[in-house]
Design a protein around this motif. Structure first.
Motif, mmCIF file in Angstrom:
data_model
loop_
_atom_site.group_PDB
_atom_site.id
_atom_site.type_symbol
_atom_site.label_atom_id
_atom_site.label_comp_id
_atom_site.label_asym_id
_atom_site.label_seq_id
_atom_site.Cartn_x
_atom_site.Cartn_y
_atom_site.Cartn_z
ATOM 1 N N THR A 105 0.947 -1.446 -0.096
ATOM 2 C CA THR A 105 0.011 0.051 -0.145
ATOM 3 C C THR A 105 0.633 1.361 -0.056
ATOM 4 O O THR A 105 0.554 2.415 0.427
ATOM 5 C CB THR A 105 -0.993 -0.013 1.236
ATOM 6 N N ARG A 106 2.153 1.286 -0.551
ATOM 7 C CA ARG A 106 2.900 2.453 -0.644
ATOM 8 C C ARG A 106 3.331 2.601 -2.008
ATOM 9 O O ARG A 106 4.404 2.571 -2.244
ATOM 10 C CB ARG A 106 4.176 2.036 0.433
ATOM 11 N N PRO A 107 2.361 3.258 -2.793
ATOM 12 C CA PRO A 107 2.991 3.381 -4.468
ATOM 13 C C PRO A 107 3.807 4.554 -4.405
ATOM 14 O O PRO A 107 4.567 4.819 -5.541
ATOM 15 C CB PRO A 107 1.653 3.922 -4.879
ATOM 16 N N ASP A 108 3.973 5.266 -3.201
ATOM 17 C CA ASP A 108 5.063 6.331 -3.167
ATOM 18 C C ASP A 108 6.622 6.069 -3.120
ATOM 19 O O ASP A 108 7.243 6.758 -3.131
ATOM 20 C CB ASP A 108 4.582 7.404 -2.385
ATOM 21 N N ARG A 109 6.526 4.815 -2.546
ATOM 22 C CA ARG A 109 8.025 4.357 -2.505
ATOM 23 C C ARG A 109 8.433 3.043 -3.423
ATOM 24 O O ARG A 109 7.861 1.791 -3.142
ATOM 25 C CB ARG A 109 7.819 3.593 -0.889
ATOM 26 N N LEU A 110 8.811 3.459 -4.656
ATOM 27 C CA LEU A 110 9.116 2.510 -5.729
ATOM 28 C C LEU A 110 10.639 1.991 -5.435
ATOM 29 O O LEU A 110 11.422 2.795 -4.996
ATOM 30 C CB LEU A 110 8.801 3.219 -7.050
ATOM 31 N N PRO A 111 10.769 0.841 -5.820
ATOM 32 C CA PRO A 111 12.054 0.191 -5.994
ATOM 33 C C PRO A 111 12.792 0.912 -7.130
ATOM 34 O O PRO A 111 12.329 1.648 -8.020
ATOM 35 C CB PRO A 111 11.947 -1.099 -6.147
ATOM 36 N N PRO A 112 14.364 0.676 -7.072
ATOM 37 C CA PRO A 112 15.240 1.285 -8.051
ATOM 38 C C PRO A 112 14.733 0.438 -9.272
ATOM 39 O O PRO A 112 14.302 -0.700 -9.214
ATOM 40 C CB PRO A 112 16.482 1.027 -7.610
ATOM 41 N N ASP A 113 15.145 1.074 -10.557
ATOM 42 C CA ASP A 113 14.728 0.600 -11.586
ATOM 43 C C ASP A 113 15.620 -0.896 -11.697
ATOM 44 O O ASP A 113 16.496 -1.089 -11.461
ATOM 45 C CB ASP A 113 14.982 1.303 -12.791
ATOM 46 N N PRO A 114 15.001 -2.207 -12.478
ATOM 47 C CA PRO A 114 15.586 -3.167 -12.535
ATOM 48 C C PRO A 114 16.979 -2.911 -13.381
ATOM 49 O O PRO A 114 16.834 -2.335 -14.264
ATOM 50 C CB PRO A 114 14.577 -4.147 -13.151
ATOM 51 N N GLY A 115 18.066 -3.744 -12.915
ATOM 52 C CA GLY A 115 19.216 -3.605 -13.756
ATOM 53 C C GLY A 115 19.993 -2.400 -13.444
ATOM 54 O O GLY A 115 20.921 -1.957 -13.977
ATOM 55 N N GLY A 116 19.429 -1.678 -12.403
ATOM 56 C CA GLY A 116 20.152 -0.578 -11.837
ATOM 57 C C GLY A 116 21.658 -0.412 -11.462
ATOM 58 O O GLY A 116 22.223 0.257 -10.822
ATOM 59 N N GLY A 117 22.065 -1.815 -11.116
ATOM 60 C CA GLY A 117 23.367 -1.921 -10.702
ATOM 61 C C GLY A 117 23.306 -2.014 -8.830
ATOM 62 O O GLY A 117 22.385 -2.022 -8.448
ATOM 63 N N LEU A 118 24.422 -2.154 -8.615
ATOM 64 C CA LEU A 118 24.739 -2.357 -7.185
ATOM 65 C C LEU A 118 24.691 -1.157 -6.411
ATOM 66 O O LEU A 118 25.078 -0.050 -6.865
ATOM 67 C CB LEU A 118 26.141 -3.063 -6.749
ATOM 68 N N PRO A 119 24.100 -0.782 -5.263
ATOM 69 C CA PRO A 119 24.088 0.366 -4.467
ATOM 70 C C PRO A 119 25.483 0.478 -3.966
ATOM 71 O O PRO A 119 26.609 -0.266 -4.109
ATOM 72 C CB PRO A 119 23.296 -0.117 -3.259
ATOM 73 N N GLY A 120 25.891 1.914 -3.821
ATOM 74 C CA GLY A 120 27.192 2.336 -3.243
ATOM 75 C C GLY A 120 27.621 1.572 -2.207
ATOM 76 O O GLY A 120 26.882 0.968 -1.516
ATOM 77 N N ASP A 145 -3.107 1.483 -9.301
ATOM 78 C CA ASP A 145 -4.037 2.328 -8.966
ATOM 79 C C ASP A 145 -3.282 3.389 -8.023
ATOM 80 O O ASP A 145 -2.213 3.076 -7.866
ATOM 81 C CB ASP A 145 -5.071 1.926 -8.272
ATOM 82 N N ARG A 146 -3.905 4.348 -7.390
ATOM 83 C CA ARG A 146 -3.196 5.439 -6.596
ATOM 84 C C ARG A 146 -3.112 4.837 -5.339
ATOM 85 O O ARG A 146 -2.444 5.803 -4.416
ATOM 86 C CB ARG A 146 -3.825 6.686 -6.634
ATOM 87 N N HIS A 147 -3.510 3.622 -4.860
ATOM 88 C CA HIS A 147 -3.236 3.313 -3.612
ATOM 89 C C HIS A 147 -2.237 2.117 -3.247
ATOM 90 O O HIS A 147 -2.065 1.594 -2.225
ATOM 91 C CB HIS A 147 -4.634 2.808 -2.948
ATOM 92 N N THR A 148 -1.790 1.276 -4.459
ATOM 93 C CA THR A 148 -1.289 0.360 -4.238
ATOM 94 C C THR A 148 0.225 0.123 -5.476
ATOM 95 O O THR A 148 -0.012 1.058 -6.536
ATOM 96 C CB THR A 148 -1.721 -0.916 -4.418
#
Length: 187
Positions: A105-120, A145-148
């Protein structure tokens, strides 16, 4: 005589994916609490449902999907949690691939794009999706939707066609067995 105890069948529902180019052969869906127990249960339910479909625990599809589910469910309860709101687990098998989806239920918190590489090197998170990327044939996310938001991953490969009974009673039994499982204690 009617029981006052709610049936676990109320939380299970078959699902057709209208946006899919091919109809799913098998599907499973369940709502789970946004807790550590819910995340653990998601992983166990994926393994049990694939087993009910005749896929051994050692099959590459099962191993990959259990690992993916563990990470996506952990992310849902950590980053996608809203107080008092559940997350949904959906498992769908097509002829040539199997897809797992976790909806929170947090559409405002998206994961990084797939294939974006390793984090720092100093980053405290973000490595779990590297594992998803390694296990999955492809993965991504969408806001329907705007809720999920839904984070999904697919693993290519056909699974055995000897399908066991996957009616509502079998799925309810799987939920009950998985939720009452006590992990072994380490000595």
């Amino acid at each position: 005589m009617k029981s006052d105890i709610p049936s676990p069948l109320g939380i299970l529902a078959p699902l057709a994916l209208p946006h899919s180019p091919t109809a799913p052969a098998r599907h499973f869906r369940v709502q789970l609490g946004s807790t550590l127990h819910g995340a653990h249960l998601a992983r166990r339910l994926v393994a049990q449902q694939l087993g009910a479909w005749g896929v051994p625990r050692t099959h590459h599809v099962t191993v990959a999907l259990v690992g993916i589910t563990a990470e996506l469910a952990a992310n849902a309860i950590t980053h996608g949690r809203s107080p008092g709101r559940d997350f949904a687990l959906r498992l769908t098998h097509f002829a040539d691939r199997t897809r797992v989806e976790i909806t929170d239920t947090r559409p405002d918190r998206l994961p990084p794009d797939p294939g974006g590489g390793l984090p720092g090197g100093d980053a405290t998170g973000g490595r779990g999706l590297v594992l998803v990327n390694a296990f999955a044939s492809r993965w991504g996310y969408e806001t329907r939707d705007r809720h999920t938001k839904t984070v999904w991953a697919e693993v290519d490969g056909a699974i055995p066609h000897a399908m066991a009974d996957t009616g509502p009673e079998t799925m309810a039994r799987a939920v009950t067995q998985a939720s009452t499982h006590t992990p072994p204690t380490l000595v």
